[in-house]
Enzyme design. Structure first.
Site, mmCIF file in Angstrom:
data_model
loop_
_atom_site.group_PDB
_atom_site.id
_atom_site.type_symbol
_atom_site.label_atom_id
_atom_site.label_comp_id
_atom_site.label_asym_id
_atom_site.label_seq_id
_atom_site.Cartn_x
_atom_site.Cartn_y
_atom_site.Cartn_z
ATOM 1 N N CYS A 1 58.317 22.604 32.981
ATOM 2 C CA CYS A 1 59.009 23.366 34.024
ATOM 3 C C CYS A 1 59.926 24.431 33.447
ATOM 4 O O CYS A 1 60.294 24.401 32.281
ATOM 5 C CB CYS A 1 59.881 22.451 34.872
ATOM 6 S SG CYS A 1 59.006 21.075 35.585
ATOM 7 N N GLY B 1 55.463 26.873 33.742
ATOM 8 C CA GLY B 1 54.911 26.094 34.849
ATOM 9 C C GLY B 1 54.185 27.015 35.796
ATOM 10 O O GLY B 1 54.775 27.982 36.279
ATOM 11 N N ASN C 1 64.155 20.533 34.538
ATOM 12 C CA ASN C 1 63.166 20.691 33.478
ATOM 13 C C ASN C 1 63.323 19.528 32.514
ATOM 14 O O ASN C 1 64.420 19.285 32.012
ATOM 15 C CB ASN C 1 63.373 22.026 32.748
ATOM 16 C CG ASN C 1 62.518 22.170 31.496
ATOM 17 O OD1 ASN C 1 62.918 22.801 30.538
ATOM 18 N ND2 ASN C 1 61.338 21.586 31.494
ATOM 19 N N GLY C 2 62.208 18.845 32.251
ATOM 20 C CA GLY C 2 62.253 17.685 31.360
ATOM 21 C C GLY C 2 61.667 16.482 32.064
ATOM 22 O O GLY C 2 61.320 16.559 33.244
ATOM 23 N N TYR D 1 55.193 26.290 20.281
ATOM 24 C CA TYR D 1 54.257 26.756 21.310
ATOM 25 C C TYR D 1 54.899 27.165 22.630
ATOM 26 O O TYR D 1 54.532 28.177 23.214
ATOM 27 C CB TYR D 1 53.231 25.643 21.615
ATOM 28 C CG TYR D 1 52.425 25.923 22.859
ATOM 29 C CD1 TYR D 1 51.324 26.773 22.813
ATOM 30 C CD2 TYR D 1 52.779 25.364 24.090
ATOM 31 C CE1 TYR D 1 50.596 27.064 23.967
ATOM 32 C CE2 TYR D 1 52.062 25.661 25.243
ATOM 33 C CZ TYR D 1 50.968 26.506 25.178
ATOM 34 O OH TYR D 1 50.262 26.792 26.307
HETATM 35 P P1 AMP Z 1 43.108 21.630 23.300
HETATM 36 O O1 AMP Z 1 41.952 22.422 23.733
HETATM 37 O O2 AMP Z 1 43.344 20.438 24.188
HETATM 38 O O3 AMP Z 1 43.063 21.237 21.857
HETATM 39 O O4 AMP Z 1 44.391 22.533 23.504
HETATM 40 C C1 AMP Z 1 44.956 23.221 22.461
HETATM 41 C C2 AMP Z 1 45.420 24.575 22.915
HETATM 42 O O5 AMP Z 1 46.268 24.433 24.043
HETATM 43 C C3 AMP Z 1 46.211 25.248 21.817
HETATM 44 O O6 AMP Z 1 45.589 26.493 21.580
HETATM 45 C C4 AMP Z 1 47.597 25.425 22.351
HETATM 46 O O7 AMP Z 1 47.992 26.777 22.251
HETATM 47 C C5 AMP Z 1 47.545 25.004 23.796
HETATM 48 N N1 AMP Z 1 48.524 23.944 24.110
HETATM 49 C C6 AMP Z 1 49.029 23.014 23.308
HETATM 50 N N2 AMP Z 1 49.905 22.220 23.971
HETATM 51 C C7 AMP Z 1 49.954 22.679 25.223
HETATM 52 C C8 AMP Z 1 50.681 22.289 26.393
HETATM 53 N N3 AMP Z 1 51.516 21.273 26.382
HETATM 54 N N4 AMP Z 1 50.510 23.011 27.528
HETATM 55 C C9 AMP Z 1 49.641 24.028 27.551
HETATM 56 N N5 AMP Z 1 48.935 24.439 26.482
HETATM 57 C C10 AMP Z 1 49.067 23.776 25.326
#
Ligand code: AMP
Length: 487
Positions: free
Chosen positions: A15, A41, A116-117, A257
């Protein structure tokens, strides 16, 4: 609805929060702030404003630019103070009544709250409150705070909020609004960000500084871990009502990230930090003879620049992103996630064909994105494809507000690095080490100055996971755990 208070589908939310006190355009500014925080979000947004007499609210699913541009929505959100919230929650919790800010008429009057959290004992407290007759309106953990305030024996609103928060465990950066003031609070470990800003005479609260920039507000300072700021016509008052100071444990993944690269988080530019992480990654895991460093857009870009600079290999946008497709990760089903990845990225053949390519991304979670990207790069004629990840392997779920899947769905929980390399289909794969990550961030993990939560990489959770522990106990008693593993 949840079947039991310890339902497996634990509600996890990512969030963003924002608040304005003392500006005639409070709601419009809040909508702009939420727009800058859209990356935190994308499922739903809401604003609650106060005009000195009445509260006004608008909440809807969707993106900020569609929700608050409809008809006279902003004009109806009257008043010189407003708080807003962007939300993304995992499947099953996408209910309209969960859209924040939550609002309740309490004994002292109206109270609006954006959070948020994630709280780690909310289900346990909720169970107790329901047993005592509380009627919950939403399934979000945030509502527990309002119920605890409703039954508090304290007098003033800040005292009631403090009373509630002393019973709460977990991560929270809160913005709250009542007739008397706007309140900002950060949990004692400071897991999630919250900053204070100023726009003329108006005071601003925001998850990140990029939301101050969009409205031309000045950054004043971070709200400190465990701090409550009370903002009213007199200005900003600060107190630390949440008990003895705790070790600061800011979420390391915000830097890797989650936060926007143009934000300054905890005194450090997110972009610069990501570049440094990329440079340490290059030192730890060089790729001899590489022709080109290619970021996985957009989150891999600063780390890839740092990696390229440190290894003196050209950086190129070898993957072009279509900016009119939402983040793939947020789509609810695996099927759509696959489709999303194909829609979103295209290989820039001129910089890929015949080349030894090093792809740099911030993380591998389920591996879906990486696999697709690697296939695409190979199809574009790369001679070799190597992958470097600017975080350590994500082996553990986050319970504090980052939407990592269940532990058993995390690739790095199930596989070692070589098996992940095979799954993703690259010639070599390396992650930054936990120590290297800390070094890049200017800290020594073993040293006294450590200030990050790295539970997603190490499994060391700084705040008790009460609900999860209770749920494991409940599953052990009922055999639910075993059942789920077999499915
Ligand atoms: P995956 O395809 O499940 O391995 O997702 C990895 C990708 O999702 C990476 O390129 C990250 O930039 C992004 N990512 C990692 N953690 C999150 C998160 N919590 N929420 C949204 N995107 C994420």
């Amino acid at each position: 609805m949840r079947a039991t208070p310890f339902d497996d589908d634990k509600l996890r939310e990512e969030c963003g929060v924002f608040g304005v006190y003392g500006h005639d355009d409070a709601a419009a500014l809040t909508a702009l702030g939420l727009h800058a925080l859209q990356h935190r979000g994308q499922e739903a947004s809401g604003i609650v404003s106060h005009d000195g007499t009445d509260f006004h609210a608008h909440r809807a699913p969707g993106l900020v630019d569609s929700i608050f541009t409809e008809g006279d929505v902003i004009a109806r959100l009257k008043g010189a103070s407003a708080i807003g919230h962007n939300r993304y929650a995992t499947t099953g919790a996408a209910l309209t009544r969960n859209i924040q800010p939550l609002y309740a008429d309490l004994a002292f009057g109206g109270f609006a709250l954006g959070h948020n959290g994630n709280l780690t004992n909310a289900q346990t407290l909720r169970g107790q409150l329901v047993e005592n007759g509380a009627l919950f309106h939403s399934t979000t953990d945030t509502e527990v705070i309002i119920h605890l305030m409703a039954v508090s024996q304290q007098g003033s609103v800040p005292d009631r909020l403090t009373d509630a928060l002393r019973q709460i465990k977990g991560a929270y950066s809160l913005v709250a609004l009542h007739a008397g003031s706007m309140i900002g609070v950060r949990d004692p470990n400071g897991l999630r960000p919250l900053v204070l800003g100023k726009l003329g005479k108006a005071h601003i609260l925001a998850s990140e500084t990029c939301a101050l920039d969009i409205i031309g507000a000045d950054f004043v300072r971070d709200v400190a871990p465990g701090e409550m700021v009370l903002i009213d016509g007199e200005g900003v008052r600060s107190c630390r009502p949440l008990g003895p100071d705790q070790p600061k444990r800011f979420c390391i993944f915000e830097h890797i990230y989650f936060a926007r690269p143009d934000s300054v988080v905890e005194g450090t530019s997110v972009y610069q930090m990501r570049k440094k992480i990329g440079a340490v990654l290059a030192a730890e895991a060089p790729c001899d003879g590489a022709d080109v460093i290619v970021p996985v857009p957009d989150s891999g870009v600063p780390a890839a620049i740092g990696y390229a600079e440190a290894s003196s290999v050209p950086f190129e946008f070898g993957i072009i992103r279509n900016h009119y497709v939402g983040r793939t990760f947020i789509q609810p089903t695996d099927q759509i996630r696959h489709l999303g990845v194909r829609m979103k990225h295209n290989a820039n053949r001129a910089y890929i064909a015949g080349k030894k390519v090093v792809l740099v991304d911030d993380s591998i979670v389920r591996g879906t994105t990486s696999r697709k990207i690697v296939d695409m790069i190979r199809a574009a004629g790369a001679a070799e494809v190597h992958m470097r990840i600017s975080s350590p392997p994500t082996r553990h779920s986050c319970f504090y507000g980052i939407d990592t899947p269940r532990t058993e769905d995390l690739l790095a929980h199930k596989m070692n690095v070589d098996a992940i390399r095979g799954f993703v289909g690259v010639d070599s794969l390396a992650y930054i080490s936990v120590d290297g990550l800390y070094r890049a961030m200017g800290q020594d993990r073993a040293g006294a100055g450590r200030s990050y939560c790295d539970a997603c990489f190490t499994g060391e959770y700084p705040v008790a996971l009460t609900d999860n522990d209770n749920a494991s106990g409940h599953r052990r008693m009922t055999g639910l755990n075993e059942k789920r593993v077999k499915q």
